[in-house]
Design an enzyme around this catalytic site. Sequence first.
Site, mmCIF file in Angstrom:
data_model
loop_
_atom_site.group_PDB
_atom_site.id
_atom_site.type_symbol
_atom_site.label_atom_id
_atom_site.label_comp_id
_atom_site.label_asym_id
_atom_site.label_seq_id
_atom_site.Cartn_x
_atom_site.Cartn_y
_atom_site.Cartn_z
ATOM 1 N N HIS A 29 0.155 -1.577 -0.025
ATOM 2 C CA HIS A 29 -0.100 -0.304 0.349
ATOM 3 C C HIS A 29 0.525 1.431 0.176
ATOM 4 O O HIS A 29 2.005 1.394 0.557
ATOM 5 C CB HIS A 29 -0.558 0.308 0.684
ATOM 6 C CG HIS A 29 -1.957 -1.324 1.335
ATOM 7 N ND1 HIS A 29 -3.142 -0.904 1.202
ATOM 8 C CD2 HIS A 29 -1.625 -2.394 1.445
ATOM 9 C CE1 HIS A 29 -3.687 -2.420 1.427
ATOM 10 N NE2 HIS A 29 -2.774 -3.280 1.871
ATOM 11 N N GLU A 65 -8.090 -12.677 5.939
ATOM 12 C CA GLU A 65 -6.737 -12.039 5.895
ATOM 13 C C GLU A 65 -7.798 -11.861 7.906
ATOM 14 O O GLU A 65 -7.243 -12.560 9.356
ATOM 15 C CB GLU A 65 -7.010 -10.508 6.241
ATOM 16 C CG GLU A 65 -5.735 -10.223 6.828
ATOM 17 C CD GLU A 65 -5.564 -8.652 6.648
ATOM 18 O OE1 GLU A 65 -5.682 -7.991 6.011
ATOM 19 O OE2 GLU A 65 -4.264 -8.005 6.421
HETATM 20 N N1 ADE Z 1 -4.719 -1.033 4.131
HETATM 21 C C1 ADE Z 1 -3.550 -1.150 4.840
HETATM 22 N N2 ADE Z 1 -2.892 -2.623 4.663
HETATM 23 C C2 ADE Z 1 -4.184 -3.534 4.917
HETATM 24 C C3 ADE Z 1 -4.350 -5.387 5.147
HETATM 25 N N3 ADE Z 1 -3.381 -5.262 6.092
HETATM 26 N N4 ADE Z 1 -5.976 -5.044 5.334
HETATM 27 C C4 ADE Z 1 -6.633 -4.596 4.756
HETATM 28 N N5 ADE Z 1 -6.183 -3.700 4.466
HETATM 29 C C5 ADE Z 1 -5.432 -2.714 4.404
HETATM 30 ZN ZN ZN Z 2 -2.753 -5.231 2.082
#
Ligand code: ADE
Ligand code: ZN
Length: 329
Positions: free
Chosen positions: A13, A194
């Site tokens: 990101h 996640e």
């Molecule tokens: N935005 C930045 N890092 C993230 C992550 N690990 N999961 C979801 N959105 C994100």
């Molecule tokens: Zn991410």
Amino acid sequence: MSASLPKVELHLHLEGAAPPAFIRGLAAEKKIDISGIFDERGNYAYRDFWHFLTVYEAATAVLTTPEDYHRLTLAVLEESAASGVVYSEAFISPDFCGGRDLSAWRDYLHAIREAADLAERRHSIVLRGIVTPIRHFGPDKAKEAALCAAETAGDWLVGFGLAGDEKSGKPKDFAWSFDAAREAGLRLTCHAGEWGGPDSVRAAIRDLRVERIGHGVRAIEDLALVDEIAEAGIVLELCPGSNVALGLYKDYRSHPIDRLRERGVRVTVSTDDPPFFHTTMALEYDRLAEAFDWDDGVFHEIAKTSAEAAFCTFKTREKILKRLEKTDA
Ligand code: ADE
Ligand code: ZN
């Protein structure tokens, strides 16, 4: 030394890669008080994933002009290149770059691309972009982001994804945006598995027809799904340091990357938001080598998988693959 192994990073990101000192400097220049997002040592401070998202958005709020993104891109790519990264794909978002206004988005994108060109000349690192709306901002804003993405799709802006709070809404709420992006020629990825379990990964694959999954680690909780992912050749953008820092796994040894790889899944390694998680690509390699006793051959195979799964043109991929053949980055 792992920094000298050439690397390919697919999950980064851009704002999340901003060094805290960089964000503090901009905040001081603009007289914005964001001191609350740092700890006493000057690092980003957050309690859990959801607080992390708040801190991330507060840090991003100081990035208000294309010039800020130009400086940010240069700083991030310098750091990546020092870790041996030769090719990187960054998540960028019209939500943060111009509030989803197309004309403003074009200006931000232009500034980011100029910085990327400069970094390529200075550090021999190649960058490509993936437009990534924020899931908890909702499907309507994602549509506006998808329209920005479709208008600027090409050899540089190569993909479309979805980040943010996985517990917010369902993948199918975003199907319109993913369809629009696909029709514009963009390749697709989505954060899933996640904070959501195997069903969240299944839904992203079924409803958004993505070819890569951001994280996807929790597929390991359902081995039939792992086998489907392996069979379909879907690539997992794994970020072990991020998962450990956010408390998903207690340490690298407990991370499922090795089990997923052993079961035939195409795995890749990235940092996600490196300064937030006290990591770099070189550190990821060192920590994985230690946890799983991986040698350079395993890392070479992972870098090759990453290059093959990159969303860039055939010509760019060929160039990257050639660089991976050399031992030095
Ligand atoms: N935005 C930045 N890092 C993230 C992550 N690990 N999961 C979801 N959105 C994100
Ligand atoms: Zn991410």
